[in-house]
Design an enzyme around this catalytic site. Structure first.
Site, mmCIF file in Angstrom:
data_model
loop_
_atom_site.group_PDB
_atom_site.id
_atom_site.type_symbol
_atom_site.label_atom_id
_atom_site.label_comp_id
_atom_site.label_asym_id
_atom_site.label_seq_id
_atom_site.Cartn_x
_atom_site.Cartn_y
_atom_site.Cartn_z
ATOM 1 N N ARG A 135 41.622 40.997 40.095
ATOM 2 C CA ARG A 135 42.208 39.687 40.357
ATOM 3 C C ARG A 135 43.686 39.677 39.993
ATOM 4 O O ARG A 135 44.058 40.090 38.897
ATOM 5 C CB ARG A 135 41.449 38.595 39.565
ATOM 6 C CG ARG A 135 40.284 38.017 40.352
ATOM 7 C CD ARG A 135 39.517 36.984 39.591
ATOM 8 N NE ARG A 135 40.296 35.799 39.226
ATOM 9 C CZ ARG A 135 39.755 34.634 38.901
ATOM 10 N NH1 ARG A 135 38.440 34.484 38.909
ATOM 11 N NH2 ARG A 135 40.512 33.609 38.558
ATOM 12 N N ARG A 165 38.178 40.894 31.559
ATOM 13 C CA ARG A 165 37.775 40.960 32.967
ATOM 14 C C ARG A 165 38.841 41.652 33.816
ATOM 15 O O ARG A 165 38.528 42.371 34.764
ATOM 16 C CB ARG A 165 37.520 39.545 33.511
ATOM 17 C CG ARG A 165 37.026 39.558 34.950
ATOM 18 C CD ARG A 165 36.740 38.177 35.470
ATOM 19 N NE ARG A 165 37.918 37.320 35.360
ATOM 20 C CZ ARG A 165 37.914 36.020 35.557
ATOM 21 N NH1 ARG A 165 36.802 35.402 35.893
ATOM 22 N NH2 ARG A 165 39.015 35.315 35.437
HETATM 23 P P1 AP5 Z 1 33.956 33.015 34.396
HETATM 24 O O1 AP5 Z 1 32.552 32.581 34.497
HETATM 25 O O2 AP5 Z 1 34.544 33.788 35.508
HETATM 26 O O3 AP5 Z 1 34.896 31.757 34.078
HETATM 27 P P2 AP5 Z 1 35.640 30.772 35.044
HETATM 28 O O4 AP5 Z 1 35.774 29.486 34.309
HETATM 29 O O5 AP5 Z 1 34.953 30.751 36.373
HETATM 30 O O6 AP5 Z 1 37.049 31.505 35.116
HETATM 31 P P3 AP5 Z 1 38.039 31.701 36.318
HETATM 32 O O7 AP5 Z 1 38.994 32.744 35.918
HETATM 33 O O8 AP5 Z 1 37.303 31.870 37.604
HETATM 34 O O9 AP5 Z 1 38.733 30.290 36.288
HETATM 35 P P4 AP5 Z 1 39.924 29.730 37.068
HETATM 36 O O10 AP5 Z 1 39.670 28.283 37.025
HETATM 37 O O11 AP5 Z 1 41.227 30.167 36.537
HETATM 38 O O12 AP5 Z 1 39.828 30.450 38.497
HETATM 39 P P5 AP5 Z 1 39.488 29.943 39.945
HETATM 40 O O13 AP5 Z 1 38.930 31.090 40.660
HETATM 41 O O14 AP5 Z 1 38.758 28.660 39.935
HETATM 42 O O15 AP5 Z 1 34.114 33.802 33.026
HETATM 43 C C1 AP5 Z 1 35.319 34.452 32.683
HETATM 44 C C2 AP5 Z 1 35.003 35.820 32.072
HETATM 45 O O16 AP5 Z 1 34.347 35.610 30.829
HETATM 46 C C3 AP5 Z 1 34.031 36.674 32.910
HETATM 47 O O17 AP5 Z 1 34.393 38.003 32.798
HETATM 48 C C4 AP5 Z 1 32.665 36.393 32.275
HETATM 49 O O18 AP5 Z 1 31.787 37.468 32.447
HETATM 50 C C5 AP5 Z 1 33.033 36.177 30.823
HETATM 51 N N1 AP5 Z 1 32.155 35.211 30.163
HETATM 52 C C6 AP5 Z 1 31.645 34.060 30.695
HETATM 53 N N2 AP5 Z 1 30.912 33.391 29.791
HETATM 54 C C7 AP5 Z 1 30.983 34.119 28.634
HETATM 55 C C8 AP5 Z 1 30.426 33.946 27.327
HETATM 56 N N3 AP5 Z 1 29.673 32.883 27.022
HETATM 57 N N4 AP5 Z 1 30.704 34.874 26.404
HETATM 58 C C9 AP5 Z 1 31.479 35.948 26.701
HETATM 59 N N5 AP5 Z 1 32.016 36.193 27.931
HETATM 60 C C10 AP5 Z 1 31.775 35.280 28.879
HETATM 61 O O19 AP5 Z 1 40.940 29.637 40.528
HETATM 62 C C11 AP5 Z 1 41.889 30.665 40.728
HETATM 63 C C12 AP5 Z 1 43.147 30.087 41.331
HETATM 64 O O20 AP5 Z 1 42.867 29.521 42.622
HETATM 65 C C13 AP5 Z 1 43.801 28.939 40.554
HETATM 66 O O21 AP5 Z 1 44.656 29.400 39.542
HETATM 67 C C14 AP5 Z 1 44.583 28.233 41.672
HETATM 68 O O22 AP5 Z 1 45.747 28.932 41.999
HETATM 69 C C15 AP5 Z 1 43.639 28.351 42.854
HETATM 70 N N6 AP5 Z 1 42.720 27.204 42.943
HETATM 71 C C16 AP5 Z 1 41.345 27.234 42.850
HETATM 72 N N7 AP5 Z 1 40.842 26.002 42.979
HETATM 73 C C17 AP5 Z 1 41.886 25.177 43.162
HETATM 74 C C18 AP5 Z 1 41.998 23.768 43.324
HETATM 75 N N8 AP5 Z 1 40.914 22.972 43.318
HETATM 76 N N9 AP5 Z 1 43.237 23.239 43.463
HETATM 77 C C19 AP5 Z 1 44.342 24.019 43.483
HETATM 78 N N10 AP5 Z 1 44.311 25.361 43.315
HETATM 79 C C20 AP5 Z 1 43.086 25.926 43.160
HETATM 80 MG MG MG Z 2 35.545 31.136 38.376
#
Ligand code: AP5
Ligand code: MG
Length: 190
Positions: A136, A130
């Protein structure tokens, strides 16, 4: 029905949330998307979050809890529709604050926690792939490794927390998007 979609970075939370919204018309809150929007708009929250996200760490709990409470307040029909929480909670204090908020303000609760369980090398592969086009700041190998380590230390204990509450529904998150979605629907029917 209020659902937490739970799993490591790259486990498919966003991808499966999209499918759940289409199928069940739920209100979707992705805290990562909310933070990236703040960064894009140059808000005060965005200024705090930018460096933390690029470094793969978590934003402080109190700030995240306020963001979540505001989102629910700004969407008065959210609880009625049912909410899918994507990327929240990420710590035990966040989970406890969420329980309290739902109970106090909405006389509601979390009904199920869908846990996407994916092999670590597959998580890394997906995020590197990705990163070629996502723009990102956290989709590079160094930050991905930090995100995974933060996940194991601070977020994974929530599995046990929700298992103890009888709410955790493990899903094999290694198949195709549609296979995984089929398994999620099966679990939610139960
Ligand atoms: P995707 O669906 O994007 O997976 P995801 O679990 O949503 O991954 P993220 O990278 O968004 O997770 P994250 O938890 O690190 O990020 P977040 O934005 O929450 O899939 C990933 C990839 O794989 C895509 O390209 C997709 O197409 C592909 N894919 C999906 N399914 C597939 C399959 N079956 N087979 C093959 N490919 C597939 O958080 C980011 C940051 O924000 C954190 O690090 C933190 O700093 C902050 N943050 C967010 N929420 C909080 C919180 N509650 N508390 C504190 N900090 C926070
Ligand atoms: Mg996500």
């Amino acid at each position: 029905m209020n659902i937490v979609i739970f799993g490591a970075p790259g486990s498919g939370k966003g991808t499966q949330s999209e499918k759940l919204i289409n199928e069940y018309s739920l209100h979707h809150i992705s805290t990562g998307d909310v933070l990236r929007e703040h960064i894009a708009n140059g808000t005060e929250i965005g200024k705090v979050a930018s460096a933390i996200i690029a470094n793969g760490q978590l934003i402080p709990d109190n700030l995240m809890i306020d963001i979540l409470a505001d989102n629910l307040k700004n969407h008065p029909d959210a609880i009625e529709k049912g909410v899918i929480f994507d990327g929240f909670p990420r710590t035990i204090p966040q989970a406890e604050a969420l329980n309290e908020l739902l109970k106090k303000e909405y006389d509601s609760e979390i009904h199920a926690v869908v846990g996407l369980e994916v092999a670590e090398d597959e998580l890394v592969r997906r995020m590197i792939e990705r990163g070629k086009s996502s723009g990102r700041a956290d989709d590079n190998l160094e930050t991905i490794q930090k995100r995974l380590s933060v996940y194991h230390k601070q977020t994974q204990p929530l599995c046990e927390y929700y298992k103890n509450a009888g709410k955790y529904r493990p899903i094999n998150g290694n198949g195709t998007v549609d296979e995984i979605f089929g398994e999620i629907k099966e679990q939610l029917k139960k």
